[in-house]
Design a protein around this motif. Structure first.
Motif, mmCIF file in Angstrom:
data_model
loop_
_atom_site.group_PDB
_atom_site.id
_atom_site.type_symbol
_atom_site.label_atom_id
_atom_site.label_comp_id
_atom_site.label_asym_id
_atom_site.label_seq_id
_atom_site.Cartn_x
_atom_site.Cartn_y
_atom_site.Cartn_z
ATOM 1 N N PRO A 1 2.560 9.920 2.886
ATOM 2 C CA PRO A 1 2.888 9.089 1.716
ATOM 3 C C PRO A 1 4.265 9.438 1.176
ATOM 4 C CG PRO A 1 0.674 10.014 1.527
ATOM 5 C CD PRO A 1 1.328 10.704 2.678
ATOM 6 N N ILE A 2 4.958 8.464 0.628
ATOM 7 C CA ILE A 2 6.274 8.717 0.043
ATOM 8 C C ILE A 2 6.249 8.530 -1.478
ATOM 9 C CG2 ILE A 2 7.549 8.110 2.134
ATOM 10 C CD1 ILE A 2 8.039 5.348 0.945
ATOM 11 N N VAL A 3 5.081 8.131 -2.015
ATOM 12 C CA VAL A 3 4.889 8.023 -3.459
ATOM 13 C C VAL A 3 3.845 9.057 -3.860
ATOM 14 C CG1 VAL A 3 4.109 6.540 -5.349
ATOM 15 C CG2 VAL A 3 5.474 5.566 -3.486
ATOM 16 N N PRO B 1 0.811 -1.224 0.000
ATOM 17 C CA PRO B 1 0.000 0.000 0.000
ATOM 18 C C PRO B 1 0.840 1.268 0.000
ATOM 19 C CG PRO B 1 -0.144 -1.124 2.123
ATOM 20 C CD PRO B 1 0.534 -2.058 1.193
ATOM 21 N N VAL B 2 2.016 1.209 0.604
ATOM 22 C CA VAL B 2 2.916 2.368 0.570
ATOM 23 C C VAL B 2 3.407 2.600 -0.844
ATOM 24 C CG1 VAL B 2 5.132 3.269 1.383
ATOM 25 C CG2 VAL B 2 3.629 2.046 2.967
ATOM 26 N N SER B 3 3.776 1.526 -1.540
ATOM 27 C CA SER B 3 4.258 1.657 -2.918
ATOM 28 C C SER B 3 3.139 2.092 -3.865
ATOM 29 C CB SER B 3 4.846 0.326 -3.392
ATOM 30 O OG SER B 3 3.834 -0.648 -3.570
ATOM 31 N N MET B 4 1.887 1.937 -3.424
ATOM 32 C CA MET B 4 0.738 2.334 -4.233
ATOM 33 C C MET B 4 0.314 3.775 -3.980
ATOM 34 S SD MET B 4 -1.261 -1.264 -3.602
ATOM 35 C CE MET B 4 -2.883 -0.614 -3.961
ATOM 36 N N GLY B 5 1.009 4.466 -3.048
ATOM 37 C CA GLY B 5 0.743 5.885 -2.819
ATOM 38 C C GLY B 5 0.028 6.220 -1.529
ATOM 39 N N LEU B 6 -0.223 5.228 -0.662
ATOM 40 C CA LEU B 6 -0.927 5.484 0.596
ATOM 41 C C LEU B 6 0.044 5.830 1.718
ATOM 42 C CD1 LEU B 6 -3.582 2.595 0.584
ATOM 43 C CD2 LEU B 6 -3.851 4.950 -0.235
ATOM 44 N N GLY B 7 -0.439 6.628 2.679
ATOM 45 C CA GLY B 7 0.337 6.934 3.870
ATOM 46 C C GLY B 7 0.117 5.877 4.940
ATOM 47 N N PHE B 8 0.626 6.122 6.134
ATOM 48 C CA PHE B 8 0.595 5.124 7.191
ATOM 49 C C PHE B 8 -0.826 4.772 7.621
ATOM 50 C CE2 PHE B 8 0.640 3.980 11.739
ATOM 51 C CZ PHE B 8 1.429 2.835 11.668
ATOM 52 N N PHE C 1 -7.578 8.246 -4.404
ATOM 53 C CA PHE C 1 -7.368 7.683 -3.075
ATOM 54 C C PHE C 1 -8.260 6.480 -2.809
ATOM 55 C CE2 PHE C 1 -8.708 7.343 1.360
ATOM 56 C CZ PHE C 1 -7.489 7.143 1.980
ATOM 57 N N TRP C 2 -9.585 6.625 -2.994
ATOM 58 C CA TRP C 2 -10.503 5.552 -2.615
ATOM 59 C C TRP C 2 -10.341 4.292 -3.453
ATOM 60 C CZ3 TRP C 2 -12.092 5.506 2.012
ATOM 61 C CH2 TRP C 2 -12.388 6.697 2.692
ATOM 62 N N PRO C 3 -10.183 4.401 -4.788
ATOM 63 C CA PRO C 3 -9.916 3.170 -5.549
ATOM 64 C C PRO C 3 -8.625 2.483 -5.110
ATOM 65 C CG PRO C 3 -10.650 4.905 -7.023
ATOM 66 C CD PRO C 3 -10.414 5.561 -5.694
ATOM 67 N N THR C 4 -7.601 3.263 -4.807
ATOM 68 C CA THR C 4 -6.327 2.684 -4.358
ATOM 69 C C THR C 4 -6.468 2.066 -2.972
ATOM 70 O OG1 THR C 4 -5.103 4.343 -5.643
ATOM 71 C CG2 THR C 4 -3.893 3.179 -3.909
#
Length: 480
Positions: free
Chosen positions: A200-202, A53-60, A210-213
């Motif tokens: 997020p780091i991506v 999930p981090v690599s997909m653009g989400l934060g913690f 955001f919601w689809p991811t």
């Protein structure tokens, strides 16, 4: 005398495949499956899913909420499956013959084999990768193709050794791994805490928003974890007897093992991915950011954590192949599938893109496995947990007939429901390799898991029940 007998069983190679476990040997306890589920998931292969999930653009916090919700949903669906093999004294795919037919249960064996094969390759791939990077940093050993190949083959050989010996070694090994891995995680959290961020780091969301991811993360990280155990749980609960073990204790141990065993390592993966800024290569980022004093704990975790998980999966694969080809011994089947998994590891390392390969593999197998689990559970409820143990073994004896013969060994009702459920699910899937046409109707959110579950359950319940074909059992040496 009893302790000597127990020690002998632990040291001896397990003789059982998917045959019915004799009552005298059903000495398993709920703590066994709890230990297996906790220990086998305390590996860097499971940790890697926390990076996704981090690599997909989400934060913690977005990553954690997606993983927690998905793991809860998956655990709620999968946990009841643990009760089936406690009633049938055989593995889950063979047990599913009561619903799918004694030939139709090959569908479950095939799904289980694919799930375990893919996850075994993933576990050895990840664990071997961290061992190579650590060897390079600690000893200056070149991290080239030769080193990777040698490490992967060595880890595969150790996996085969534990898996071939069987049930008792797998259970014992995973008990020890739990303690060691948790200790490593505590040390690592302390080591990486000063660089941790919740942001997020991506910069881009993998699914465009955001919601689809976030929904995609719920499925591929959260729900997929428990789903990977749909045919596995019975490999351990078949050694538990309803005469000495309560259903509640088995359900509690299974649910706790699934949720804690999956969520804690994934949480660690999310934390370390953000702390080490692992956008594309989690393993390398983790090792390069580690202080020197953490390298040995990471190396031990990479080796033994991988061995605990991969040996469990290889053991499960051996049982599934044994169920498909009854003429094979479990030990031979285990060796064959472990070699195939090693080939997939090498191909995965040198050819595939990690994130795309993992995402596509997990989503597709989750979509195929979910309707099988739903139909099997409905069948278990309709049968009220009562099975003809002898009739379940018809295929393994190369015979015909029995109460679960249905039509030529297949239940048309169950098979049709699975085909519809899997098909509908695939139409709503979202991967880099394939995007289903139903995504436009679901707002771009991957609901393949839900679509597959609902469609298969509805179709199965709506189709008329198929009366079993009670023709006499006829033994034959020919392939049936």
């Amino acid at each position: 005398m009893a302790s000597e007998s127990g020690a002998a069983r632990t040291a001896a190679i397990e003789s059982h495949g998917v045959d019915t476990i004799p009552e005298s040997e059903r000495t398993g306890r709920p703590r066994d499956i709890l230990g297996v589920l906790l220990g086998s998931n305390m590996s860097l292969g499971t940790v890697l899913f926390g990076w996704l999930p981090v690599s997909m653009g989400l934060g913690f916090w977005a990553s954690v909420s997606a993983m927690a919700l998905g793991t809860l949903i998956g655990t709620a669906l999968v946990t009841p499956l643990s009760l089936i093999s406690m009633r049938t004294a055989t593995n889950l795919s063979t047990s599913s013959g009561a619903t799918f037919g004694v030939r139709g249960r090959l569908l479950g064996s095939a799904i289980g084999l694919l799930l375990a094969l893919g996850y075994t390759a993933l576990i050895i791939w990840t664990g071997g990768g961290i061992v190579v990077v650590l060897l390079h940093r600690m000893a200056g050993i070149a991290d080239g193709a030769t080193t990777y190949t040698i490490v992967y083959i060595v880890m595969a050989a150790l996996t085969i050794l534990v898996a071939v010996v069987g049930y008792h070694w797998v259970v014992r090994l995973n008990r020890w791994i739990v303690v060691g891995t948790i200790a490593m995680m505590i040390l690592a959290v302390a080591a990486y805490a000063h660089t941790f961020t919740t942001d997020p780091i991506v910069n881009e969301y993998a699914s465009g928003g955001f919601w689809p991811t976030w929904a995609l993360a719920v499925v591929i990280v959260g729900i997929s974890g428990p789903i990977s155990y749909i045919t596995v749980l019975g490999d351990y609960t078949r050694y538990m007897s309803p005469r000495t073990t309560t259903s509640r204790s088995v359900l509690t141990a299974t649910a706790l093992g699934l949720f804690v065993g999956l969520f804690v390592p994934q949480l660690f993966g999310t934390f370390t991915a953000l702390a080490t800024r692992a956008t594309e290569d989690y393993v390398t980022s983790l090792v390069l950011a580690a202080p020197l004093w953490l390298l040995i704990p990471l190396a031990l975790s990479g080796l033994f954590g991988t061995l605990g998980n991969s040996s469990m999966l290889a053991y499960d694969m051996g049982l599934d192949l044994d169920a498909i080809v009854p003429s094979l011994r479990r030990t031979t089947a285990t060796g064959i599938v472990a070699v195939v998994a090693t080939v997939l590891v090498l191909y995965g390392h040198f050819v595939w893109d990690a994130q795309d390969a993992i995402t596509a593999f997990v989503l597709m197998l989750t979509t195929l496995g979910t309707p099988w689990a739903v139909i099997t559970l409905i069948g278990h409820a309709q049968l009220r947990g009562r099975y003809d143990l002898d009739a379940l073994q018809i295929y393994n004896r190369r015979a015909r007939g029995g109460i679960y013969w249905y039509r030529a060994g297949w239940s048309v009702r169950a098979t049709a429901a699975w085909v519809v459920g899997a098909g509908v699910g695939m139409l709503g899937i979202d991967t880099s390799l394939f995007r289903g046409p139903l995504l436009d109707s679901t707002g771009g959110i991957d609901l393949s898991f839900l679509l597959a579950a609902v469609a298969s359950g509805v179709v199965y319940l709506l189709l008329p029940a198929q009366a079993p074909a009670l023709e006499p059992v006829v033994t034959t040496d020919a392939q049936i």
